[in-house]
Design a protein around this motif. Structure first.
Motif, PDB file in Angstrom:
ATOM      1  N   TYR A  55       2.001   6.351  -7.078  1.00 24.94           N
ATOM      2  CA  TYR A  55       2.326   5.124  -7.833  1.00 24.94           C
ATOM      3  C   TYR A  55       3.173   5.456  -9.055  1.00 24.94           C
ATOM      4  CZ  TYR A  55       1.699   1.423 -11.286  1.00 24.94           C
ATOM      5  OH  TYR A  55       1.912   0.476 -12.257  1.00 24.94           O
ATOM      6  N   PHE A  56       2.777   6.486  -9.776  1.00 25.68           N
ATOM      7  CA  PHE A  56       3.460   6.834 -11.020  1.00 25.68           C
ATOM      8  C   PHE A  56       4.875   7.353 -10.753  1.00 25.68           C
ATOM      9  CE2 PHE A  56      -1.094   7.163 -11.744  1.00 25.68           C
ATOM     10  CZ  PHE A  56      -1.240   6.357 -12.867  1.00 25.68           C
ATOM     11  N   ILE A  57       5.053   8.029  -9.606  1.00 24.19           N
ATOM     12  CA  ILE A  57       6.389   8.507  -9.235  1.00 24.19           C
ATOM     13  C   ILE A  57       7.301   7.317  -8.914  1.00 24.19           C
ATOM     14  CG2 ILE A  57       7.695   9.808  -7.507  1.00 24.19           C
ATOM     15  CD1 ILE A  57       5.369  11.761  -7.372  1.00 24.19           C
ATOM     16  N   SER A  58       6.774   6.378  -8.095  1.00 23.05           N
ATOM     17  CA  SER A  58       7.570   5.201  -7.722  1.00 23.05           C
ATOM     18  C   SER A  58       7.874   4.328  -8.932  1.00 23.05           C
ATOM     19  CB  SER A  58       6.824   4.379  -6.672  1.00 23.05           C
ATOM     20  OG  SER A  58       6.660   5.105  -5.484  1.00 23.05           O
ATOM     21  N   LYS A  59       6.878   4.150  -9.795  1.00 26.04           N
ATOM     22  CA  LYS A  59       7.020   3.231 -10.918  1.00 26.04           C
ATOM     23  C   LYS A  59       7.881   3.810 -12.047  1.00 26.04           C
ATOM     24  CE  LYS A  59       5.843  -0.261 -13.668  1.00 26.04           C
ATOM     25  NZ  LYS A  59       6.322  -1.627 -13.449  1.00 26.04           N
ATOM     26  N   MET A 209       2.431  -3.895  -0.513  1.00 26.86           N
ATOM     27  CA  MET A 209       3.015  -4.528  -1.684  1.00 26.86           C
ATOM     28  C   MET A 209       4.136  -5.490  -1.271  1.00 26.86           C
ATOM     29  SD  MET A 209       4.391  -2.489  -4.953  1.00 26.86           S
ATOM     30  CE  MET A 209       6.119  -2.718  -4.712  1.00 26.86           C
ATOM     31  N   GLY A 210       4.916  -5.086  -0.280  1.00 29.28           N
ATOM     32  CA  GLY A 210       6.009  -5.916   0.219  1.00 29.28           C
ATOM     33  C   GLY A 210       5.506  -7.205   0.858  1.00 29.28           C
ATOM     34  N   ILE A 211       4.400  -7.106   1.621  1.00 28.58           N
ATOM     35  CA  ILE A 211       3.821  -8.289   2.257  1.00 28.58           C
ATOM     36  C   ILE A 211       3.257  -9.245   1.206  1.00 28.58           C
ATOM     37  CG2 ILE A 211       1.829  -9.054   3.639  1.00 28.58           C
ATOM     38  CD1 ILE A 211       4.183  -8.254   5.341  1.00 28.58           C
ATOM     39  N   ILE A 212       2.541  -8.703   0.218  1.00 35.41           N
ATOM     40  CA  ILE A 212       2.009  -9.547  -0.863  1.00 35.41           C
ATOM     41  C   ILE A 212       3.172 -10.184  -1.632  1.00 35.41           C
ATOM     42  CG2 ILE A 212       0.703  -9.572  -3.026  1.00 35.41           C
ATOM     43  CD1 ILE A 212      -1.071  -7.361  -1.882  1.00 35.41           C
ATOM     44  N   GLY A 213       4.220  -9.384  -1.868  1.00 41.61           N
ATOM     45  CA  GLY A 213       5.398  -9.898  -2.559  1.00 41.61           C
ATOM     46  C   GLY A 213       6.024 -11.063  -1.810  1.00 41.61           C
ATOM     47  N   ALA A 214       6.146 -10.923  -0.486  1.00 35.34           N
ATOM     48  CA  ALA A 214       6.722 -12.005   0.331  1.00 35.34           C
ATOM     49  C   ALA A 214       5.869 -13.270   0.223  1.00 35.34           C
ATOM     50  CB  ALA A 214       6.825 -11.553   1.791  1.00 35.34           C
ATOM     51  N   ALA A 215       4.534 -13.089   0.207  1.00 35.67           N
ATOM     52  CA  ALA A 215       3.621 -14.235   0.105  1.00 35.67           C
ATOM     53  C   ALA A 215       3.738 -14.914  -1.265  1.00 35.67           C
ATOM     54  CB  ALA A 215       2.181 -13.781   0.340  1.00 35.67           C
ATOM     55  N   VAL A 216       3.814 -14.116  -2.319  1.00 33.70           N
ATOM     56  CA  VAL A 216       3.923 -14.674  -3.670  1.00 33.70           C
ATOM     57  C   VAL A 216       5.251 -15.416  -3.833  1.00 33.70           C
ATOM     58  CG1 VAL A 216       4.142 -14.097  -6.131  1.00 33.70           C
ATOM     59  CG2 VAL A 216       2.380 -12.996  -4.744  1.00 33.70           C
ATOM     60  N   ILE A 217       6.337 -14.821  -3.324  1.00 32.80           N
ATOM     61  CA  ILE A 217       7.652 -15.461  -3.408  1.00 32.80           C
ATOM     62  C   ILE A 217       7.639 -16.804  -2.670  1.00 32.80           C
ATOM     63  CG2 ILE A 217      10.069 -15.294  -2.670  1.00 32.80           C
ATOM     64  CD1 ILE A 217       9.758 -12.200  -3.148  1.00 32.80           C
ATOM     65  N   TRP A 247       1.557  -7.817 -12.236  1.00 31.05           N
ATOM     66  CA  TRP A 247       1.725  -6.388 -12.509  1.00 31.05           C
ATOM     67  C   TRP A 247       0.715  -5.526 -11.750  1.00 31.05           C
ATOM     68  CZ3 TRP A 247      -2.400  -3.622 -14.220  1.00 31.05           C
ATOM     69  CH2 TRP A 247      -3.468  -4.356 -14.753  1.00 31.05           C
ATOM     70  N   TRP A 248      -0.445  -6.122 -11.461  1.00 30.59           N
ATOM     71  CA  TRP A 248      -1.547  -5.359 -10.865  1.00 30.59           C
ATOM     72  C   TRP A 248      -1.357  -5.093  -9.366  1.00 30.59           C
ATOM     73  CZ3 TRP A 248      -3.902  -7.953  -6.909  1.00 30.59           C
ATOM     74  CH2 TRP A 248      -3.718  -9.344  -6.878  1.00 30.59           C
ATOM     75  N   VAL A 249      -0.456  -5.837  -8.712  1.00 29.12           N
ATOM     76  CA  VAL A 249      -0.316  -5.695  -7.249  1.00 29.12           C
ATOM     77  C   VAL A 249       0.137  -4.291  -6.841  1.00 29.12           C
ATOM     78  CG1 VAL A 249       0.928  -6.493  -5.193  1.00 29.12           C
ATOM     79  CG2 VAL A 249       0.002  -8.155  -6.828  1.00 29.12           C
ATOM     80  N   PRO A 250       1.225  -3.726  -7.433  1.00 29.92           N
ATOM     81  CA  PRO A 250       1.602  -2.356  -7.065  1.00 29.92           C
ATOM     82  C   PRO A 250       0.482  -1.352  -7.326  1.00 29.92           C
ATOM     83  CG  PRO A 250       3.359  -3.412  -8.323  1.00 29.92           C
ATOM     84  CD  PRO A 250       2.174  -4.312  -8.410  1.00 29.92           C
ATOM     85  N   LEU A 251      -0.174  -1.474  -8.475  1.00 25.93           N
ATOM     86  CA  LEU A 251      -1.254  -0.548  -8.815  1.00 25.93           C
ATOM     87  C   LEU A 251      -2.404  -0.660  -7.821  1.00 25.93           C
ATOM     88  CD1 LEU A 251      -2.309   1.552 -10.853  1.00 25.93           C
ATOM     89  CD2 LEU A 251      -3.289  -0.349 -12.171  1.00 25.93           C
ATOM     90  N   ALA A 252      -2.803  -1.894  -7.495  1.00 29.16           N
ATOM     91  CA  ALA A 252      -3.902  -2.105  -6.541  1.00 29.16           C
ATOM     92  C   ALA A 252      -3.557  -1.553  -5.163  1.00 29.16           C
ATOM     93  CB  ALA A 252      -4.219  -3.602  -6.445  1.00 29.16           C
TER      94      ALA A 252
END
Length: 361
Positions: A55-59, A209-217, A247-252
Protein backbone atom coordinates in the motif's frame (compact mmCIF):
# COMPACT_ATOMS: atom_id res chain seq x y z
CA UNK A 1 -31.99 1.65 -2.23
CA UNK A 2 -28.91 2.85 -4.11
CA UNK A 3 -27.06 3.52 -0.85
CA UNK A 4 -27.99 0.07 0.47
CA UNK A 5 -26.71 -1.54 -2.73
CA UNK A 6 -23.48 0.46 -2.50
CA UNK A 7 -22.88 -0.71 1.08
CA UNK A 8 -23.58 -4.35 0.08
CA UNK A 9 -21.12 -4.02 -2.83
CA UNK A 10 -18.38 -2.59 -0.60
CA UNK A 11 -18.87 -5.39 1.96
CA UNK A 12 -18.85 -8.09 -0.75
CA UNK A 13 -15.83 -6.51 -2.43
CA UNK A 14 -13.86 -6.70 0.82
CA UNK A 15 -15.04 -10.30 1.32
CA UNK A 16 -13.74 -11.06 -2.18
CA UNK A 17 -10.50 -9.30 -1.23
CA UNK A 18 -10.16 -11.58 1.80
CA UNK A 19 -10.90 -14.70 -0.28
CA UNK A 20 -8.37 -13.47 -2.86
CA UNK A 21 -5.78 -13.26 -0.09
CA UNK A 22 -6.12 -16.83 1.16
CA UNK A 23 -6.74 -18.15 -2.37
CA UNK A 24 -3.51 -16.55 -3.60
CA UNK A 25 -1.44 -17.06 -0.44
CA UNK A 26 0.15 -20.01 -2.21
CA UNK A 27 1.60 -17.74 -4.87
CA UNK A 28 4.15 -16.13 -2.59
CA UNK A 29 4.67 -18.86 0.01
CA UNK A 30 4.46 -22.16 -1.89
CA UNK A 31 8.16 -22.40 -2.69
CA UNK A 32 9.30 -21.11 0.71
CA UNK A 33 7.14 -23.76 2.44
CA UNK A 34 8.16 -26.50 0.00
CA UNK A 35 11.85 -25.85 0.69
CA UNK A 36 11.14 -25.70 4.47
CA UNK A 37 12.74 -22.27 4.86
CA UNK A 38 9.72 -21.25 6.96
CA UNK A 39 6.86 -23.14 8.57
CA UNK A 40 3.46 -22.60 6.95
CA UNK A 41 2.39 -20.15 9.68
CA UNK A 42 5.64 -18.18 9.51
CA UNK A 43 5.35 -18.05 5.72
CA UNK A 44 1.80 -16.65 5.64
CA UNK A 45 2.71 -14.09 8.33
CA UNK A 46 5.71 -13.01 6.23
CA UNK A 47 3.64 -12.79 3.05
CA UNK A 48 0.74 -10.95 4.74
CA UNK A 49 3.08 -8.30 6.13
CA UNK A 50 4.48 -7.48 2.69
CA UNK A 51 1.05 -7.65 1.03
CA UNK A 52 0.03 -4.79 3.29
CA UNK A 53 3.35 -2.94 2.88
CA UNK A 54 2.59 -2.68 -0.86
CA UNK A 55 0.00 0.00 0.00
CA UNK A 56 2.72 2.44 0.99
CA UNK A 57 4.67 1.78 -2.22
CA UNK A 58 1.59 2.36 -4.41
CA UNK A 59 0.43 5.39 -2.44
CA UNK A 60 3.66 7.24 -1.66
CA UNK A 61 6.27 5.94 -4.12
CA UNK A 62 4.37 5.19 -7.34
CA UNK A 63 1.83 7.86 -6.40
CA UNK A 64 -1.19 6.31 -8.14
CA UNK A 65 -3.25 3.13 -8.45
CA UNK A 66 -3.04 2.29 -12.17
CA UNK A 67 -4.41 -1.24 -11.91
CA UNK A 68 -7.44 -0.12 -9.91
CA UNK A 69 -8.14 2.42 -12.63
CA UNK A 70 -7.89 -0.27 -15.34
CA UNK A 71 -10.42 -2.51 -13.57
CA UNK A 72 -12.81 0.40 -13.01
CA UNK A 73 -12.58 1.30 -16.72
CA UNK A 74 -12.86 -2.24 -18.16
CA UNK A 75 -16.55 -1.64 -18.90
CA UNK A 76 -17.87 1.55 -20.51
CA UNK A 77 -19.41 3.71 -17.78
CA UNK A 78 -22.73 3.96 -19.66
CA UNK A 79 -23.31 0.27 -18.93
CA UNK A 80 -22.21 0.25 -15.29
CA UNK A 81 -24.93 0.07 -12.66
CA UNK A 82 -24.77 -1.00 -9.05
CA UNK A 83 -26.66 -4.18 -10.02
CA UNK A 84 -24.02 -4.95 -12.67
CA UNK A 85 -21.19 -4.57 -10.13
CA UNK A 86 -23.04 -6.66 -7.52
CA UNK A 87 -23.68 -9.50 -9.99
CA UNK A 88 -20.03 -9.45 -11.12
CA UNK A 89 -18.78 -9.64 -7.53
CA UNK A 90 -21.05 -12.55 -6.62
CA UNK A 91 -19.87 -14.48 -9.69
CA UNK A 92 -16.22 -13.81 -8.82
CA UNK A 93 -16.72 -15.02 -5.25
CA UNK A 94 -18.47 -18.22 -6.42
CA UNK A 95 -15.69 -19.07 -8.90
CA UNK A 96 -12.92 -18.29 -6.43
CA UNK A 97 -14.44 -20.49 -3.74
CA UNK A 98 -15.10 -23.31 -6.21
CA UNK A 99 -11.51 -23.35 -7.49
CA UNK A 100 -10.14 -23.05 -3.93
CA UNK A 101 -12.24 -26.08 -2.91
CA UNK A 102 -10.79 -28.05 -5.83
CA UNK A 103 -7.23 -26.83 -5.11
CA UNK A 104 -6.94 -25.15 -8.53
CA UNK A 105 -4.78 -22.00 -8.58
CA UNK A 106 -7.04 -19.91 -10.82
CA UNK A 107 -6.86 -16.14 -11.29
CA UNK A 108 -8.77 -13.87 -8.93
CA UNK A 109 -8.02 -11.02 -11.35
CA UNK A 110 -9.66 -12.65 -14.31
CA UNK A 111 -12.69 -13.96 -12.42
CA UNK A 112 -13.36 -10.40 -11.23
CA UNK A 113 -12.94 -9.05 -14.75
CA UNK A 114 -15.06 -11.82 -16.27
CA UNK A 115 -17.84 -11.27 -13.74
CA UNK A 116 -17.86 -7.52 -14.30
CA UNK A 117 -17.99 -7.89 -18.10
CA UNK A 118 -20.59 -10.67 -18.06
CA UNK A 119 -22.99 -8.67 -15.91
CA UNK A 120 -22.50 -5.55 -18.07
CA UNK A 121 -23.22 -7.53 -21.24
CA UNK A 122 -26.35 -8.98 -19.64
CA UNK A 123 -27.43 -5.45 -18.70
CA UNK A 124 -26.87 -4.13 -22.24
CA UNK A 125 -28.28 -7.24 -23.91
CA UNK A 126 -25.60 -6.99 -26.63
CA UNK A 127 -21.93 -6.28 -27.28
CA UNK A 128 -22.76 -2.65 -28.07
CA UNK A 129 -25.63 -0.20 -27.80
CA UNK A 130 -26.70 3.27 -28.92
CA UNK A 131 -25.94 6.09 -26.48
CA UNK A 132 -26.76 9.69 -27.46
CA UNK A 133 -26.99 8.64 -31.09
CA UNK A 134 -23.61 6.86 -31.11
CA UNK A 135 -22.92 3.14 -31.00
CA UNK A 136 -20.71 2.37 -27.99
CA UNK A 137 -19.02 -0.92 -27.10
CA UNK A 138 -19.98 -2.32 -23.71
CA UNK A 139 -16.46 -3.61 -23.16
CA UNK A 140 -13.53 -1.18 -23.13
CA UNK A 141 -11.31 -3.30 -25.36
CA UNK A 142 -8.30 -1.00 -24.98
CA UNK A 143 -8.22 -1.98 -21.29
CA UNK A 144 -9.43 -5.58 -21.55
CA UNK A 145 -7.44 -6.96 -24.51
CA UNK A 146 -3.99 -6.43 -22.90
CA UNK A 147 -5.30 -8.10 -19.72
CA UNK A 148 -6.60 -11.05 -21.75
CA UNK A 149 -3.33 -11.41 -23.66
CA UNK A 150 -1.40 -11.48 -20.41
CA UNK A 151 -3.23 -14.66 -19.41
CA UNK A 152 -0.64 -16.24 -21.68
CA UNK A 153 2.10 -13.58 -21.65
CA UNK A 154 2.53 -13.31 -17.87
CA UNK A 155 3.37 -17.01 -17.28
CA UNK A 156 5.51 -17.04 -20.42
CA UNK A 157 7.50 -13.99 -19.30
CA UNK A 158 7.81 -15.48 -15.81
CA UNK A 159 8.96 -18.81 -17.24
CA UNK A 160 11.61 -17.28 -19.53
CA UNK A 161 12.94 -14.98 -16.80
CA UNK A 162 13.05 -17.80 -14.24
CA UNK A 163 14.88 -20.07 -16.70
CA UNK A 164 17.62 -17.52 -17.38
CA UNK A 165 17.92 -16.44 -13.73
CA UNK A 166 18.35 -20.10 -12.71
CA UNK A 167 20.95 -20.74 -15.42
CA UNK A 168 22.82 -17.57 -14.41
CA UNK A 169 22.84 -18.54 -10.73
CA UNK A 170 23.99 -22.08 -11.52
CA UNK A 171 26.91 -20.75 -13.57
CA UNK A 172 27.94 -18.13 -11.00
CA UNK A 173 27.73 -20.61 -8.12
CA UNK A 174 29.10 -23.70 -9.89
CA UNK A 175 32.22 -23.79 -7.71
CA UNK A 176 30.46 -22.97 -4.45
CA UNK A 177 30.21 -25.41 -1.56
CA UNK A 178 26.75 -27.04 -1.96
CA UNK A 179 25.84 -26.96 1.75
CA UNK A 180 26.98 -23.38 2.21
CA UNK A 181 25.22 -22.29 -0.98
CA UNK A 182 21.96 -23.90 0.13
CA UNK A 183 22.07 -22.00 3.45
CA UNK A 184 22.56 -18.72 1.56
CA UNK A 185 19.72 -19.43 -0.85
CA UNK A 186 17.39 -20.25 2.04
CA UNK A 187 18.12 -16.77 3.43
CA UNK A 188 17.70 -15.22 -0.01
CA UNK A 189 14.29 -16.89 -0.33
CA UNK A 190 13.08 -14.62 2.45
CA UNK A 191 13.99 -11.64 0.26
CA UNK A 192 12.56 -13.04 -2.98
CA UNK A 193 9.35 -14.12 -1.25
CA UNK A 194 8.97 -10.64 0.25
CA UNK A 195 9.48 -9.06 -3.19
CA UNK A 196 6.83 -11.29 -4.72
CA UNK A 197 4.40 -10.57 -1.86
CA UNK A 198 4.87 -6.83 -2.45
CA UNK A 199 4.01 -7.38 -6.12
CA UNK A 200 0.99 -9.50 -5.19
CA UNK A 201 -0.37 -6.90 -2.77
CA UNK A 202 0.21 -4.05 -5.19
CA UNK A 203 -1.46 -5.94 -8.02
CA UNK A 204 -4.41 -7.72 -6.43
CA UNK A 205 -5.56 -5.29 -3.72
CA UNK A 206 -5.99 -2.62 -6.39
CA UNK A 207 -8.45 -4.78 -8.30
CA UNK A 208 -10.93 -4.69 -5.43
CA UNK A 209 -10.25 -0.98 -5.03
CA UNK A 210 -11.13 -0.57 -8.72
CA UNK A 211 -14.48 -2.35 -8.29
CA UNK A 212 -15.38 -0.24 -5.22
CA UNK A 213 -14.27 2.84 -7.16
CA UNK A 214 -16.56 1.95 -10.07
CA UNK A 215 -19.47 1.49 -7.63
CA UNK A 216 -18.82 4.82 -5.88
CA UNK A 217 -18.51 6.66 -9.21
CA UNK A 218 -21.78 5.09 -10.39
CA UNK A 219 -23.50 6.10 -7.14
CA UNK A 220 -22.13 9.65 -7.29
CA UNK A 221 -23.31 10.08 -10.89
CA UNK A 222 -26.77 8.73 -10.05
CA UNK A 223 -26.97 11.21 -7.16
CA UNK A 224 -25.92 14.02 -9.50
CA UNK A 225 -22.74 14.88 -7.59
CA UNK A 226 -21.52 18.07 -9.30
CA UNK A 227 -17.79 17.27 -9.07
CA UNK A 228 -18.17 13.79 -10.59
CA UNK A 229 -20.65 14.87 -13.26
CA UNK A 230 -18.39 17.75 -14.37
CA UNK A 231 -15.20 15.62 -14.37
CA UNK A 232 -14.03 13.86 -17.52
CA UNK A 233 -14.64 10.08 -17.40
CA UNK A 234 -10.88 9.44 -17.45
CA UNK A 235 -10.44 11.58 -14.32
CA UNK A 236 -13.26 10.22 -12.16
CA UNK A 237 -11.28 7.36 -10.63
CA UNK A 238 -8.57 9.79 -9.49
CA UNK A 239 -11.33 11.99 -8.08
CA UNK A 240 -12.62 8.99 -6.11
CA UNK A 241 -9.14 8.09 -4.78
CA UNK A 242 -8.51 11.67 -3.67
CA UNK A 243 -11.99 12.18 -2.20
CA UNK A 244 -11.59 12.93 1.51
CA UNK A 245 -14.49 10.66 2.50
CA UNK A 246 -13.23 7.58 0.61
CA UNK A 247 -9.58 7.75 1.72
CA UNK A 248 -10.02 4.50 3.66
CA UNK A 249 -10.89 2.32 0.63
CA UNK A 250 -7.30 1.84 -0.68
CA UNK A 251 -6.03 1.21 2.85
CA UNK A 252 -8.82 -1.27 3.64
CA UNK A 253 -8.20 -3.14 0.36
CA UNK A 254 -4.56 -3.74 1.29
CA UNK A 255 -5.32 -4.58 4.94
CA UNK A 256 -8.00 -7.14 4.05
CA UNK A 257 -5.91 -8.91 1.40
CA UNK A 258 -3.14 -9.17 4.01
CA UNK A 259 -5.58 -10.74 6.49
CA UNK A 260 -6.74 -13.17 3.82
CA UNK A 261 -3.16 -14.16 3.07
CA UNK A 262 -2.66 -14.74 6.79
CA UNK A 263 -5.46 -17.32 6.65
CA UNK A 264 -3.57 -19.32 4.00
CA UNK A 265 -4.86 -21.62 1.25
CA UNK A 266 -3.17 -24.94 1.93
CA UNK A 267 -4.68 -27.00 -0.91
CA UNK A 268 -3.26 -24.58 -3.46
CA UNK A 269 0.07 -24.39 -1.60
CA UNK A 270 0.38 -28.13 -2.17
CA UNK A 271 -0.35 -27.79 -5.90
CA UNK A 272 2.03 -24.87 -6.40
CA UNK A 273 4.81 -26.06 -4.09
CA UNK A 274 5.16 -29.69 -5.08
CA UNK A 275 2.80 -30.92 -7.80
CA UNK A 276 4.21 -28.83 -10.68
CA UNK A 277 7.88 -29.64 -9.99
CA UNK A 278 10.11 -30.20 -6.98
CA UNK A 279 11.70 -26.90 -5.94
CA UNK A 280 15.05 -26.30 -4.19
CA UNK A 281 15.94 -23.07 -2.31
CA UNK A 282 18.00 -21.89 -5.31
CA UNK A 283 15.08 -22.51 -7.65
CA UNK A 284 12.69 -20.87 -5.19
CA UNK A 285 14.78 -17.69 -5.29
CA UNK A 286 14.84 -17.75 -9.10
CA UNK A 287 11.08 -18.38 -9.43
CA UNK A 288 10.05 -15.71 -6.93
CA UNK A 289 12.48 -13.13 -8.32
CA UNK A 290 11.22 -13.72 -11.87
CA UNK A 291 7.61 -13.57 -10.70
CA UNK A 292 8.19 -10.35 -8.76
CA UNK A 293 9.94 -8.68 -11.73
CA UNK A 294 7.01 -9.61 -13.99
CA UNK A 295 4.48 -8.17 -11.53
CA UNK A 296 6.41 -4.92 -11.14
CA UNK A 297 6.60 -4.54 -14.92
CA UNK A 298 2.88 -5.10 -15.47
CA UNK A 299 1.96 -2.86 -12.52
CA UNK A 300 4.02 -0.10 -14.12
CA UNK A 301 2.11 -0.65 -17.37
CA UNK A 302 -1.22 -0.69 -15.50
CA UNK A 303 -2.11 -4.21 -16.70
CA UNK A 304 -3.91 -6.40 -14.14
CA UNK A 305 -2.24 -9.80 -14.39
CA UNK A 306 -2.69 -12.99 -12.46
CA UNK A 307 -0.09 -13.52 -9.76
CA UNK A 308 -1.10 -17.18 -9.94
CA UNK A 309 -0.27 -17.43 -13.64
CA UNK A 310 2.97 -15.52 -13.14
CA UNK A 311 4.42 -17.67 -10.36
CA UNK A 312 3.22 -20.89 -12.04
CA UNK A 313 5.13 -19.93 -15.19
CA UNK A 314 8.18 -19.08 -13.09
CA UNK A 315 8.08 -22.47 -11.31
CA UNK A 316 7.83 -24.20 -14.70
CA UNK A 317 10.84 -22.14 -15.86
CA UNK A 318 13.06 -23.40 -13.05
CA UNK A 319 11.82 -26.95 -13.63
CA UNK A 320 12.82 -26.85 -17.30
CA UNK A 321 16.44 -26.04 -16.37
CA UNK A 322 16.74 -29.57 -14.98
CA UNK A 323 14.95 -31.34 -17.82
CA UNK A 324 11.65 -31.06 -19.65
CA UNK A 325 10.28 -34.13 -17.85
CA UNK A 326 10.95 -32.52 -14.45
CA UNK A 327 7.73 -30.53 -14.97
CA UNK A 328 4.51 -32.47 -14.42
CA UNK A 329 2.85 -31.32 -17.62
CA UNK A 330 -0.43 -33.10 -16.85
CA UNK A 331 -0.93 -30.84 -13.83
CA UNK A 332 0.13 -27.80 -15.87
CA UNK A 333 -2.39 -28.55 -18.66
CA UNK A 334 -5.20 -28.82 -16.07
CA UNK A 335 -4.18 -25.42 -14.69
CA UNK A 336 -4.16 -23.95 -18.21
CA UNK A 337 -7.73 -25.10 -18.78
CA UNK A 338 -8.79 -23.42 -15.52
CA UNK A 339 -7.10 -20.20 -16.65
CA UNK A 340 -8.83 -20.23 -20.05
CA UNK A 341 -12.26 -21.01 -18.57
CA UNK A 342 -12.11 -18.45 -15.74
CA UNK A 343 -13.25 -15.36 -17.69
CA UNK A 344 -16.08 -16.98 -19.73
CA UNK A 345 -17.43 -19.08 -16.83
CA UNK A 346 -17.38 -16.06 -14.48
CA UNK A 347 -19.09 -13.99 -17.17
CA UNK A 348 -21.88 -16.56 -17.59
CA UNK A 349 -22.43 -16.87 -13.83
CA UNK A 350 -22.55 -13.08 -13.52
CA UNK A 351 -25.00 -12.77 -16.42
CA UNK A 352 -27.36 -15.35 -14.87
CA UNK A 353 -27.14 -13.72 -11.45
CA UNK A 354 -27.82 -10.29 -12.99
CA UNK A 355 -31.08 -11.52 -14.53
CA UNK A 356 -32.10 -13.10 -11.19
CA UNK A 357 -31.22 -9.86 -9.40
CA UNK A 358 -33.38 -7.79 -11.73
CA UNK A 359 -36.42 -9.88 -10.79
CA UNK A 360 -36.14 -8.74 -7.18
CA UNK A 361 -34.74 -5.20 -7.63
Amino acid sequence: MDLTLLIIIIVLALIFDYINGFHDAANSIATIVATKVLTPFQAVLWAAMFNFAAYFISKFWIGEFKIGNTIAKSVDEHFITLEVILAGLVAAIIWNLATWKLGIPSSSSHTLLGGFMGAALAHAGALSDMVDGKEIDVINYAKVVPTFLFIFCAPLVGMIMAYFITVLILNVCRKANPNRAEKWFKKLQLVSSALFSLGHGGNDAQKVMGIIGAAVICYKLDMGDAAFVAADSSERFKLFVNDGFWWWVPLASFVVIGLGTLSGGWKIVKTMGSKITKVTPLEGVAAETAGAATLYLTEHLGIPVSTTHTITGSIIGVGITKRISAVRWGVTINLLWAWILTIPVSAVIAGIFYYILKIFI
